[in-house]
Design a protein around this motif. Structure first.
Motif, short mmCIF file in Angstrom:
data_model
loop_
_atom_site.label_atom_id
_atom_site.label_comp_id
_atom_site.label_asym_id
_atom_site.label_seq_id
_atom_site.Cartn_x
_atom_site.Cartn_y
_atom_site.Cartn_z
N SER A 1 1.51 2.95 6.24
CA SER A 1 2.48 2.40 7.22
C SER A 1 3.73 3.19 7.78
O SER A 1 4.07 3.10 8.87
N HIS B 1 4.99 3.75 11.65
CA HIS B 1 6.38 3.59 11.89
C HIS B 1 7.01 5.01 12.53
O HIS B 1 7.67 4.58 13.61
N MET C 1 9.13 -2.11 9.52
CA MET C 1 8.38 -1.75 8.59
C MET C 1 7.54 -3.26 8.27
O MET C 1 6.24 -3.01 8.21
N ILE D 1 4.88 -3.65 10.96
CA ILE D 1 3.82 -2.57 10.88
C ILE D 1 2.89 -3.03 9.78
O ILE D 1 1.87 -3.15 10.24
N CYS D 2 3.49 -3.45 8.59
CA CYS D 2 2.30 -3.65 7.61
C CYS D 2 1.64 -5.14 7.92
O CYS D 2 0.50 -4.98 7.30
N MET E 1 -1.06 -4.19 10.13
CA MET E 1 -2.09 -3.51 9.17
C MET E 1 -2.96 -4.26 8.72
O MET E 1 -4.27 -4.12 8.52
N THR F 1 -0.48 -0.51 -2.38
CA THR F 1 0.74 -1.39 -1.83
C THR F 1 1.75 -1.69 -2.71
O THR F 1 1.89 -0.73 -4.05
N LYS G 1 5.39 -4.77 1.84
CA LYS G 1 6.00 -4.39 3.36
C LYS G 1 6.74 -3.07 3.26
O LYS G 1 7.79 -2.93 3.83
N SER H 1 6.84 1.26 3.13
CA SER H 1 6.69 2.57 4.07
C SER H 1 5.41 3.24 3.30
O SER H 1 4.67 4.25 3.97
#
Length: 223
Positions: free
Chosen positions: A172, A176, A185, A188-189, A192, A205, A210, A212
């Protein structure tokens, strides 16, 4: 755990209930805020060299340093209080070379894949990602929408598939940064995760899901 001498001398000061409460708070903080990655290095000499190189690189980089409330600032050891690292060995060692840095990045990203035996794969993946990133940078970073993120991820997947890759791992924070976004972020997550299909794997994870460091392996055969 207290040893017998401390228990004899200071047992009357011990508050086990408070200790247990503090330990629980510390454990929660570590789980919620601290992430790390492990990667294999087969040769002991190489492990020691990379360890020294990482420590020396951090110590010498101008952007690296402790926060104003870091407890290490109170250390009586100048190497610790001045470096921002709970470490004394390797601070003045040889920083990572460009090749060593690429090795670390490869091992951290692809795990057990052999670095020596994947020279061609590294080159193909890097070229595919570079071509997509250049195209995105050419459009600028302003006004990007969720659909732009979806299209960017899809381009990465299709580029990797076109060059014959079986899977691709995406992080992620990389997406970003490559898209030139700020404070996006969570979006983005979320996207994904949306792009995952049955069989895809979440390799890393965090409790929030959530951060980076979210890392997902997308298998490409059925895309």
């Amino acid at each position: 755990m207290h040893n017998s001498a401390n228990e004899r001398n200071y047992g009357h000061l011990i508050n086990e209930g408070l200790e247990n409460e503090l330990e629980a708070k510390i454990s929660r903080y570590l789980r919620d805020n601290i992430t790390f990655v492990c990667f294999p290095v087969d040769e002991e000499s190489q492990r020691l060299r990379l360890e020294e190189g990482i420590i020396a690189t951090l110590n010498r980089h101008p952007s690296f340093g402790p926060s104003s409330n870091w407890l290490g600032l109170n250390s009586p050891l100048s190497e610790i209080s001045s470096s921002g690292l709970w470490n004394r060995q390797g601070l003045q060692g040889q920083p990572l070379s460009d090749e060593e840095l690429e090795l670390v990045k490869w091992l951290a990203r692809f795990g057990n894949d052999s670095y020596r035996n994947n020279t061609g794969r590294r080159t193909r993946v890097q070229r595919a990602e570079d071509s997509v990133r250049v195209a995105v940078e050419a459009t600028g970073s302003q006004g990007k929408t969720a659909d732009d993120v979806r299209q960017y991820i899809e381009k990465l997947l299709q580029e990797a598939k076109m060059i014959g890759e079986y899977y691709i791992d995406l992080v992620s924070g990389d997406i970003h940064k490559q898209m030139g976004m700020k404070n996006r972020m969570p979006q983005i997550c979320r996207i994904m995760y949306e792009k995952m299909m049955p069989g895809d794997e979440v390799l890393h994870t965090t409790p929030s899901g959530k951060s980076s460091t979210i890392k997902i392996r997308y298998y490409l055969r059925n895309r």
